[in-house]
Design an enzyme around this catalytic site. Structure first.
Site, PDB file in Angstrom:
ATOM      1  N   LYS A  51       0.832  -1.217   0.000  1.00 22.78           N
ATOM      2  CA  LYS A  51       0.000   0.000   0.000  1.00 22.78           C
ATOM      3  C   LYS A  51       0.861   1.260   0.000  1.00 22.78           C
ATOM      4  O   LYS A  51       0.445   2.302  -0.491  1.00 22.78           O
ATOM      5  CB  LYS A  51      -0.960  -0.010   1.186  1.00 22.78           C
ATOM      6  CG  LYS A  51      -2.297  -0.636   0.859  1.00 22.78           C
ATOM      7  CD  LYS A  51      -2.349  -2.122   1.052  1.00 22.78           C
ATOM      8  CE  LYS A  51      -2.432  -2.947  -0.171  1.00 22.78           C
ATOM      9  NZ  LYS A  51      -2.504  -4.382   0.070  1.00 22.78           N
ATOM     10  N   GLY A 181      -4.187 -13.819 -11.471  1.00 26.04           N
ATOM     11  CA  GLY A 181      -4.956 -12.552 -11.457  1.00 26.04           C
ATOM     12  C   GLY A 181      -5.824 -12.450 -10.220  1.00 26.04           C
ATOM     13  O   GLY A 181      -6.995 -12.084 -10.292  1.00 26.04           O
ATOM     14  N   GLY A 182      -5.238 -12.779  -9.056  1.00 26.29           N
ATOM     15  CA  GLY A 182      -5.957 -12.628  -7.785  1.00 26.29           C
ATOM     16  C   GLY A 182      -5.654 -11.260  -7.190  1.00 26.29           C
ATOM     17  O   GLY A 182      -5.280 -10.319  -7.906  1.00 26.29           O
ATOM     18  N   VAL A 183      -5.789 -11.180  -5.879  1.00 18.97           N
ATOM     19  CA  VAL A 183      -5.617  -9.896  -5.203  1.00 18.97           C
ATOM     20  C   VAL A 183      -4.195  -9.360  -5.375  1.00 18.97           C
ATOM     21  O   VAL A 183      -3.993  -8.208  -5.764  1.00 18.97           O
ATOM     22  CB  VAL A 183      -5.926 -10.049  -3.690  1.00 18.97           C
ATOM     23  CG1 VAL A 183      -5.921  -8.714  -3.014  1.00 18.97           C
ATOM     24  CG2 VAL A 183      -7.256 -10.725  -3.496  1.00 18.97           C
ATOM     25  N   VAL A 237      -0.578 -21.879 -17.792  1.00 20.32           N
ATOM     26  CA  VAL A 237       0.873 -21.701 -17.934  1.00 20.32           C
ATOM     27  C   VAL A 237       1.540 -23.069 -17.957  1.00 20.32           C
ATOM     28  O   VAL A 237       1.323 -23.891 -17.071  1.00 20.32           O
ATOM     29  CB  VAL A 237       1.425 -20.828 -16.776  1.00 20.32           C
ATOM     30  CG1 VAL A 237       2.941 -20.719 -16.867  1.00 20.32           C
ATOM     31  CG2 VAL A 237       0.787 -19.438 -16.797  1.00 20.32           C
ATOM     32  N   GLY A 273      -1.477 -17.834  -5.015  1.00 24.96           N
ATOM     33  CA  GLY A 273      -2.001 -18.263  -3.722  1.00 24.96           C
ATOM     34  C   GLY A 273      -0.888 -18.432  -2.698  1.00 24.96           C
ATOM     35  O   GLY A 273       0.303 -18.332  -3.033  1.00 24.96           O
ATOM     36  N   ARG A 274      -1.296 -18.650  -1.462  1.00 19.58           N
ATOM     37  CA  ARG A 274      -0.324 -18.800  -0.382  1.00 19.58           C
ATOM     38  C   ARG A 274      -0.622 -20.075   0.390  1.00 19.58           C
ATOM     39  O   ARG A 274      -1.737 -20.577   0.352  1.00 19.58           O
ATOM     40  CB  ARG A 274      -0.390 -17.581   0.556  1.00 19.58           C
ATOM     41  CG  ARG A 274      -0.007 -16.276  -0.138  1.00 19.58           C
ATOM     42  CD  ARG A 274      -0.124 -15.096   0.803  1.00 19.58           C
ATOM     43  NE  ARG A 274       0.793 -15.170   1.926  1.00 19.58           N
ATOM     44  CZ  ARG A 274       2.058 -14.761   1.893  1.00 19.58           C
ATOM     45  NH1 ARG A 274       2.570 -14.234   0.793  1.00 19.58           N
ATOM     46  NH2 ARG A 274       2.823 -14.846   2.964  1.00 19.58           N
ATOM     47  N   HIS A 445     -22.842  15.691   3.458  1.00 21.17           N
ATOM     48  CA  HIS A 445     -22.697  16.048   2.048  1.00 21.17           C
ATOM     49  C   HIS A 445     -21.646  17.147   1.924  1.00 21.17           C
ATOM     50  O   HIS A 445     -21.637  18.055   2.742  1.00 21.17           O
ATOM     51  CB  HIS A 445     -24.039  16.573   1.528  1.00 21.17           C
ATOM     52  CG  HIS A 445     -23.958  17.105   0.121  1.00 21.17           C
ATOM     53  ND1 HIS A 445     -23.908  16.276  -0.976  1.00 21.17           N
ATOM     54  CD2 HIS A 445     -23.878  18.385  -0.349  1.00 21.17           C
ATOM     55  CE1 HIS A 445     -23.828  17.027  -2.079  1.00 21.17           C
ATOM     56  NE2 HIS A 445     -23.802  18.293  -1.715  1.00 21.17           N
TER      57      HIS A 445
END
Ligand code: NAD
Length: 457
Positions: A51, A181-183, A237, A273-274, A445
């Protein structure tokens, strides 16, 4: 009387947050064992470093596009060395924050590798080889996970990296190929494409971020394409090898609709993945029940061995920092034989692309599969004042609710601040709120969150 009430193995957001809670709230004499740096994957190789890079990448993209806000910036550029130095500073600050908190709450932080010898004994091997044993009432396993490498021939070639390694890189590749193509894949695609790197994503399934709502997958794919990222779904792949005649480059062979294809890149990120970290965790003649590497637990973290608990990634399930923290809180409550304080079945998940993606509860498709008579209401963000004035990408909020009771069952959103706003829906689900109850709340608002009122109208 034992030496400790609780010994925790692993100082990620599961382990260190539980240590603070155990010592601070319950007054338990607690030890926290960690073989690397405090903070675990989240702080050292995951959420926080990613991040931090994403923040620089987003600012850079905004600066390049600032003309539309009437601002002029010439020669906008970036320095990857400085971006990495800043990332290091951020991590150091947060790590020392955790160390300070541990000291305040009198948690014994012990450097070394923990191994469980029996339900009350943990052996700690220090980096210098010295070993000692700790005697404890309870043991909590919070050892996390690591990148799982698929059995692709050539995956061990130099230039093929995991997200841990890519996060440390101080130079930019010419072409980054992302397998998965995951997170993780989509967050890295977002960072590197913002820095002008050519990015290709190969995903085996028919869509990216496949565990999320279909519309989120489609919208993210469209947005990424607009930003120049090539995404191929349904890609199998087969192999990676050195690119012929191109020193330092690799070639990946994959099949798409049964046709063999190749793509060349100088860096390949594998993020498919993990897997849980359980190697060497138990003593020679002792173990808790596991299944395909993950430690089996009940929802409150009880393993098959009374007195030994496990939380977070090591138990499989949702591999998210806040899920591990939540599970730790309930595990402590189980040790104290009091009701679980946290609703662990409602875990929001977020993808920090720009705009952000967030989801909680169930999708309309899942409601159908579960036989729940549900409906959904979707609003687009193009009528939201804050979205227009800050020139955000097109986005939406979708709310899923039970038809008869109008109780909220889930929400999916792709828009600015989605990762903050999703908590409103998590709260709604936990407290069984209806669409009308969500609508009855006055939101200020102009804000992004006033769109929630519209979504629940
Ligand atoms: P993931 O499970 O999210 O995605 C992996 C993807 O790789 C899947 O879409 C899968 O179909 C695909 N895949 C698997 N094998 C493949 C192959 N051989 N070729 C092409 N594609 C293949 O896993 P991840 O992205 O590695 O993330 C790991 C964990 O970390 C997840 O549980 C994730 O939730 C968590 N995480 C969360 C965040 C966040 O909350 N923002 C950020 C990073 C990671």
């Amino acid at each position: 009387m034992r030496e400790y009430d609780l010994v925790i193995i692993g100082a990620g957001p599961g382990g260190y947050e539980t240590a603070l809670e155990a010592a601070g709230t319950y007054g338990m004499k607690t030890a926290l064992i960690e073989k690397e740096a405090l903070g675990g994957t989240c702080l050292n190789h995951g959420c926080i470093p990613t991040k931090t890079l994403l923040h620089s990448a987003d600012l850079y993209r905004q600066m390049k596009e600032c003309d539309r806000f009437g601002l002029h910036a010439e020669g906008v550029s970036f320095d990857m060395e400085k971006i990495q130095d800043r990332k290091t500073e951020v991590l150091d600050t947060l790590r020392s924050g955790i160390a300070m908190l541990m000291k305040q709450k009198k948690v014994d932080v012990i450097e070394g590798t923990g191994r469980i010898l029996d339900p009350h004994t943990v052996e700690v091997s220090a980096p210098d080889g010295a070993a000692k044993t700790l005697d404890t009432e309870y043991i909590l396993i919070a050892t996390g996970s690591k990148a799982a490498m698929p059995p692709i021939p050539g995956a061990d070639l130099p230039g093929v990296v995991t997200s841990d390694e890519l996060l440390e890189k101080r130079d930019l590749p010419g072409h980054l190929l992302i397998i998965g193509g995951g997170v993780i894949g989509m967050e890295f695609a977002s960072v590197y494409s913002a820095f002008g790197v050519k990015v290709t994503v190969l995903e085996a399934l028919p869509r990216i971020i496949s565990n999320m709502d279909k519309e989120l997958s489609q919208s993210l794919k469209m947005l990424m394409k607009k930003r120049g990222v090539t995404i191929t779904t349904g890609a199998r792949v087969e192999e990676i090898h050195e690119a012929p005649g191109k020193e330092g480059w690799l070639e990946c062979i994959y099949t798409e609709k049964d046709k063999p294809q190749t793509v060349q890149a100088d860096c390949i990120l594998i993020c498919t993945g993990r897997r849980p970290n359980t190697e060497g965790l138990f003593g020679p003649d002792f173990t808790a029940e596991t299944e395909r590497g993950r430690i089996l637990t009940d929802p409150d973290g009880r393993t098959s061995v009374p007195g030994i608990y496990a939380i977070g990634d090591v138990t499989g399930g949702m591999m998210l920092a806040h899920a591990a923290t939540a599970m730790g809180r309930n595990a402590l409550a189980a040790m104290k034989q009091i009701p679980a304080p946290v609703r662990q079945d409602v875990i929001p998940s977020c993808i920090y692309t720009d705009p952000e993606i967030a989801s909680v509860g169930i999708t309309i498709e899942q409601a159908g599969n579960l036989g729940i008579d549900a409906d959904s209401h979707k609003i687009v963000m193009s009528a939201n004042g804050k979205t227009v004035l800050s020139a955000q990408e097109r986005g939406f909020i979708k709310v899923v609710y039970e038809k008869e009771t109008r109780k909220i069952l889930g929400a999916q959103m792709m828009c600015a601040r989605a990762s903050d706003m999703i908590s409103e829906f998590a709260e709604a689900i936990v407290h069984g709120l209806t669409m009308e109850q969500m609508f009855s709340v006055v939101r200020p608002h102009p804000t992004f969150c006033e769109a929630i009122t519209e979504a629940c109208r």
